[in-house]
Design a protein around this motif. Sequence first.
Motif, PDB file in Angstrom:
ATOM      1  N   LEU A   1      43.557  20.468  78.331  1.00 26.69           N
ATOM      2  CA  LEU A   1      44.672  20.699  79.248  1.00 26.69           C
ATOM      3  C   LEU A   1      46.012  20.405  78.583  1.00 26.69           C
ATOM      4  O   LEU A   1      47.024  20.998  78.927  1.00 26.69           O
ATOM      5  CB  LEU A   1      44.503  19.846  80.509  1.00 26.69           C
ATOM      6  N   LYS A   2      46.020  19.477  77.606  1.00 29.24           N
ATOM      7  CA  LYS A   2      47.269  19.157  76.907  1.00 29.24           C
ATOM      8  C   LYS A   2      47.489  20.073  75.711  1.00 29.24           C
ATOM      9  O   LYS A   2      48.377  19.836  74.899  1.00 29.24           O
ATOM     10  CB  LYS A   2      47.218  17.711  76.426  1.00 29.24           C
ATOM     11  N   ASN A   3      46.603  21.056  75.555  1.00 27.86           N
ATOM     12  CA  ASN A   3      46.738  22.003  74.453  1.00 27.86           C
ATOM     13  C   ASN A   3      46.526  21.375  73.084  1.00 27.86           C
ATOM     14  O   ASN A   3      47.035  21.851  72.079  1.00 27.86           O
ATOM     15  CB  ASN A   3      48.125  22.654  74.486  1.00 27.86           C
ATOM     16  N   LYS A   4      45.811  20.247  73.034  1.00 28.49           N
ATOM     17  CA  LYS A   4      45.609  19.573  71.755  1.00 28.49           C
ATOM     18  C   LYS A   4      44.313  20.033  71.083  1.00 28.49           C
ATOM     19  O   LYS A   4      44.111  19.810  69.896  1.00 28.49           O
ATOM     20  CB  LYS A   4      45.522  18.055  71.982  1.00 28.49           C
ATOM     21  N   TYR A   5      43.428  20.600  71.865  1.00 32.46           N
ATOM     22  CA  TYR A   5      42.126  21.000  71.336  1.00 32.46           C
ATOM     23  C   TYR A   5      42.131  22.515  71.169  1.00 32.46           C
ATOM     24  O   TYR A   5      42.351  23.256  72.125  1.00 32.46           O
ATOM     25  CB  TYR A   5      41.027  20.564  72.305  1.00 32.46           C
ATOM     26  N   SER A   6      41.900  22.965  69.935  1.00 27.72           N
ATOM     27  CA  SER A   6      42.173  24.380  69.671  1.00 27.72           C
ATOM     28  C   SER A   6      41.029  25.318  70.062  1.00 27.72           C
ATOM     29  O   SER A   6      41.234  26.511  70.181  1.00 27.72           O
ATOM     30  CB  SER A   6      42.504  24.570  68.190  1.00 27.72           C
ATOM     31  N   LEU A   7      39.832  24.766  70.247  1.00 23.45           N
ATOM     32  CA  LEU A   7      38.705  25.642  70.574  1.00 23.45           C
ATOM     33  C   LEU A   7      38.635  25.825  72.096  1.00 23.45           C
ATOM     34  O   LEU A   7      37.631  25.532  72.727  1.00 23.45           O
ATOM     35  CB  LEU A   7      37.404  25.033  70.039  1.00 23.45           C
ATOM     36  N   ALA A   8      39.738  26.293  72.644  1.00 20.56           N
ATOM     37  CA  ALA A   8      39.809  26.440  74.098  1.00 20.56           C
ATOM     38  C   ALA A   8      40.659  27.646  74.422  1.00 20.56           C
ATOM     39  O   ALA A   8      41.438  28.125  73.600  1.00 20.56           O
ATOM     40  CB  ALA A   8      40.424  25.194  74.723  1.00 20.56           C
ATOM     41  N   ARG A   9      40.486  28.128  75.614  1.00 25.19           N
ATOM     42  CA  ARG A   9      41.271  29.308  76.004  1.00 25.19           C
ATOM     43  C   ARG A   9      41.452  29.316  77.524  1.00 25.19           C
ATOM     44  O   ARG A   9      40.591  28.830  78.263  1.00 25.19           O
ATOM     45  CB  ARG A   9      40.539  30.575  75.574  1.00 25.19           C
ATOM     46  N   PRO A  10      42.564  29.884  77.967  1.00 22.83           N
ATOM     47  CA  PRO A  10      42.714  30.048  79.406  1.00 22.83           C
ATOM     48  C   PRO A  10      41.905  31.255  79.882  1.00 22.83           C
ATOM     49  O   PRO A  10      41.668  32.193  79.110  1.00 22.83           O
ATOM     50  CB  PRO A  10      44.213  30.310  79.576  1.00 22.83           C
ATOM     51  N   LEU A  11      41.458  31.199  81.117  1.00 23.18           N
ATOM     52  CA  LEU A  11      40.770  32.348  81.716  1.00 23.18           C
ATOM     53  C   LEU A  11      41.704  32.963  82.748  1.00 23.18           C
ATOM     54  O   LEU A  11      42.304  32.264  83.553  1.00 23.18           O
ATOM     55  CB  LEU A  11      39.467  31.890  82.370  1.00 23.18           C
ATOM     56  N   PHE A  12      41.830  34.287  82.684  1.00 21.71           N
ATOM     57  CA  PHE A  12      42.816  34.971  83.513  1.00 21.71           C
ATOM     58  C   PHE A  12      42.177  35.829  84.599  1.00 21.71           C
ATOM     59  O   PHE A  12      41.055  36.304  84.456  1.00 21.71           O
ATOM     60  CB  PHE A  12      43.650  35.941  82.663  1.00 21.71           C
ATOM     61  N   MET A  13      42.956  36.011  85.668  1.00 23.11           N
ATOM     62  CA  MET A  13      42.685  37.106  86.586  1.00 23.11           C
ATOM     63  C   MET A  13      43.978  37.898  86.690  1.00 23.11           C
ATOM     64  O   MET A  13      45.042  37.327  86.933  1.00 23.11           O
ATOM     65  CB  MET A  13      42.254  36.585  87.958  1.00 23.11           C
ATOM     66  N   TYR A  14      43.897  39.196  86.468  1.00 23.17           N
ATOM     67  CA  TYR A  14      45.083  40.048  86.547  1.00 23.17           C
ATOM     68  C   TYR A  14      45.100  40.786  87.880  1.00 23.17           C
ATOM     69  O   TYR A  14      44.061  41.278  88.338  1.00 23.17           O
ATOM     70  CB  TYR A  14      45.087  41.074  85.412  1.00 23.17           C
ATOM     71  N   THR A  15      46.295  40.823  88.480  1.00 27.25           N
ATOM     72  CA  THR A  15      46.451  41.582  89.725  1.00 27.25           C
ATOM     73  C   THR A  15      47.770  42.347  89.652  1.00 27.25           C
ATOM     74  O   THR A  15      48.492  42.252  88.662  1.00 27.25           O
ATOM     75  CB  THR A  15      46.531  40.643  90.950  1.00 27.25           C
ATOM     76  N   VAL A  16      48.072  43.058  90.740  1.00 26.91           N
ATOM     77  CA  VAL A  16      49.394  43.674  90.832  1.00 26.91           C
ATOM     78  C   VAL A  16      50.406  42.540  91.024  1.00 26.91           C
ATOM     79  O   VAL A  16      50.029  41.436  91.400  1.00 26.91           O
ATOM     80  CB  VAL A  16      49.455  44.678  92.006  1.00 26.91           C
ATOM     81  N   PRO A  17      51.710  42.783  90.787  1.00 24.61           N
ATOM     82  CA  PRO A  17      52.680  41.688  90.782  1.00 24.61           C
ATOM     83  C   PRO A  17      52.694  40.831  92.049  1.00 24.61           C
ATOM     84  O   PRO A  17      52.782  39.625  91.966  1.00 24.61           O
ATOM     85  CB  PRO A  17      54.020  42.418  90.598  1.00 24.61           C
ATOM     86  N   ASN A  18      52.652  41.442  93.231  1.00 21.94           N
ATOM     87  CA  ASN A  18      52.661  40.630  94.448  1.00 21.94           C
ATOM     88  C   ASN A  18      51.403  40.882  95.271  1.00 21.94           C
ATOM     89  O   ASN A  18      51.434  41.652  96.225  1.00 21.94           O
ATOM     90  CB  ASN A  18      53.907  40.930  95.279  1.00 21.94           C
ATOM     91  N   PRO A  19      50.314  40.240  94.915  1.00 21.31           N
ATOM     92  CA  PRO A  19      49.061  40.536  95.613  1.00 21.31           C
ATOM     93  C   PRO A  19      49.172  40.162  97.091  1.00 21.31           C
ATOM     94  O   PRO A  19      49.847  39.199  97.446  1.00 21.31           O
ATOM     95  CB  PRO A  19      48.038  39.656  94.896  1.00 21.31           C
ATOM     96  N   LYS A  20      48.551  40.968  97.925  1.00 20.28           N
ATOM     97  CA  LYS A  20      48.622  40.724  99.374  1.00 20.28           C
ATOM     98  C   LYS A  20      47.224  40.570  99.940  1.00 20.28           C
ATOM     99  O   LYS A  20      46.236  40.844  99.273  1.00 20.28           O
ATOM    100  CB  LYS A  20      49.314  41.916 100.048  1.00 20.28           C
ATOM    101  N   GLY A  21      47.186  40.193 101.198  1.00 15.90           N
ATOM    102  CA  GLY A  21      45.956  40.195 101.969  1.00 15.90           C
ATOM    103  C   GLY A  21      44.827  39.432 101.324  1.00 15.90           C
ATOM    104  O   GLY A  21      44.993  38.313 100.836  1.00 15.90           O
ATOM    105  N   GLU A  22      43.703  40.083 101.297  1.00 19.75           N
ATOM    106  CA  GLU A  22      42.473  39.455 100.830  1.00 19.75           C
ATOM    107  C   GLU A  22      42.576  39.003  99.371  1.00 19.75           C
ATOM    108  O   GLU A  22      42.084  37.940  99.004  1.00 19.75           O
ATOM    109  CB  GLU A  22      41.335  40.472 100.977  1.00 19.75           C
TER     110      GLU A  22
END
Lengths: 298, 269
Positions: free
Chosen positions: B220-241
């Motif tokens: 979490l402090k970005n000190k350990y290099s064998l790590a990566r963030p996991l993303f979810m991509y959506t439209v800029p302003n997701p709505k509803g569900e």
Amino acid sequence: MAKKGEKIKEKLIEYFLFALSLASLVFLAGIVVTLFRESLPAFRDIGFFRMIAGRDWYPTYDPPDFGILPLIAGSFLVTLISILISVPLGLAGAVYISELAGKKEKAFLKPALELLSSIPSVVYGFWGMVFLAPFLQKHLELSTGYCALAAGIVLGIMSTPIIASLSEDALNYVPRAFKEASYALGANRWETVTRVIIPSAASGIITSVILGTGRAIGETMVVLMISGGSAILPQSFLEPVRPMTSAIAAEMGEAAFGTPHYHSLFAIALILFGITFVLNLAAEMIAKKFRLKLGASR
Amino acid sequence: MKKIILSAVCSALLAPAAYAGKVVMEGSTTILPIAQKAAEVYMNKTPGSNITVRGGGSGVGISSIIDGTCDIANASRAIKQKELDNAVKKGRELKAHIIAMDGIVVVLHPSNEIQELSKEQVKNIFTGKTKNWKDVGGKDLKIVPVSRDSSSGTFEAFMEYALDKKRVRPDALVQASNQGIVNFVAQTPGAIGYIGIGYLSEKVKAVRYNGAEATKENVLKNKYSLARPLFMYTVPNPKGEVKAFLDFLKSPEGQKLVEEEGFIALKKN
């Protein structure tokens, strides 16, 4: 009238059974068609010979390599080890039960054999993982016990009861007259067994060996669990291997639909199917030839 | 029939955002377990909601959302320039949501005295340049590398971050799961393997990688290099569900599911 009703009923039953017997043919055809349809894109895009003769299996890298020679070699190596174990053991067991064992022994040994062949393969695999692999690792001083030898031994143990049980049946079917004639000519027990009974039962014995081989080459769970999983051309039987079945089982779940990886797994399945098909065909032909030559048909 | 319609109407009334209908998520197989679990729990909590989760890989997910065939694209990597260009060309804007962190730990047999490995050493071991522990400061013992099946997400990340996309030596052993690696390494003195941080147990020994200890804090402090963030991509302003689901996943309850699946929650719960 009643008679007519009976007849119709009988006809209906006959058609019903006929339809059922056709079902297996339909399933077979369905499987073959699917295998061909799904594997053709692999052969077309990658090339049949590049696949068959390729030595590198790196299906998910960029660029990928789809060489399945290591997988084929792995399958053959574990099957070879298993045959080396199961054929002598199975045959010896069959001869003992059929020719030498007393009635009481027979009544105990035969069901025990059949029970052995009904143990689920995952149980064998588990035994291999917790006992055999660590055992080999310790006593052969290997860096790991997960290797072709471990998988081959377990497969050999698994196919021994099949070979023993079917060969015993075949030996049992040899007409009594053969044995009596042999004794009458002055042959002793050993000579009778090796020169008369075993050759007469050869067709059945060969069939049992082929079926045992088929079980070994098609077995998935055991090799997935203890063969090690390295896609290399093994230099010795103490190295880890990745047989075809385990490659399919391990990778199919994650291979994205429609990708070359996906199709190449089907291609492996097709090749595996081809191998077992040829095996069965050979068994059939050899068995037929022996039967004719010896005139021991029943 | 009437009953079915009635219950459908009821659940539509009860569910706050159910009018949006179906949400389709597609992409990374690494995120798949999180997405599936979260979708399951979310659907149980929100009657009438319908979330479909598909795998296929990060690239598939991103191209789907650009084409508009899914609502959320799961990606275990950031979007590539080529994909961004493609999105711009199709007039689509995307927003990235980081939903969890993924950390990979290099593990050894407990009897191995090695405490730390550099990135270069790990890379050499897995690509086959280093074959004996004595070459990295250990005892004279053959190295037995164990890897994951080539389609696993952990494998993919390890190959990219630790091996710089170089090929794992072909005679490395292969196990089908994180747990399989732990068991194998625990019973093989010369073994080296890698697992998701959630699977670390006392049966194996974690090594310091490139000077940092493999802990959730360091990730979490970005000190350990064998790590990566996991993303979810959506439209800029997701709505509803879609918005409701992402809010759920980022909430403490959703982040707990993330931890349960063996990943690292964004904040400490």
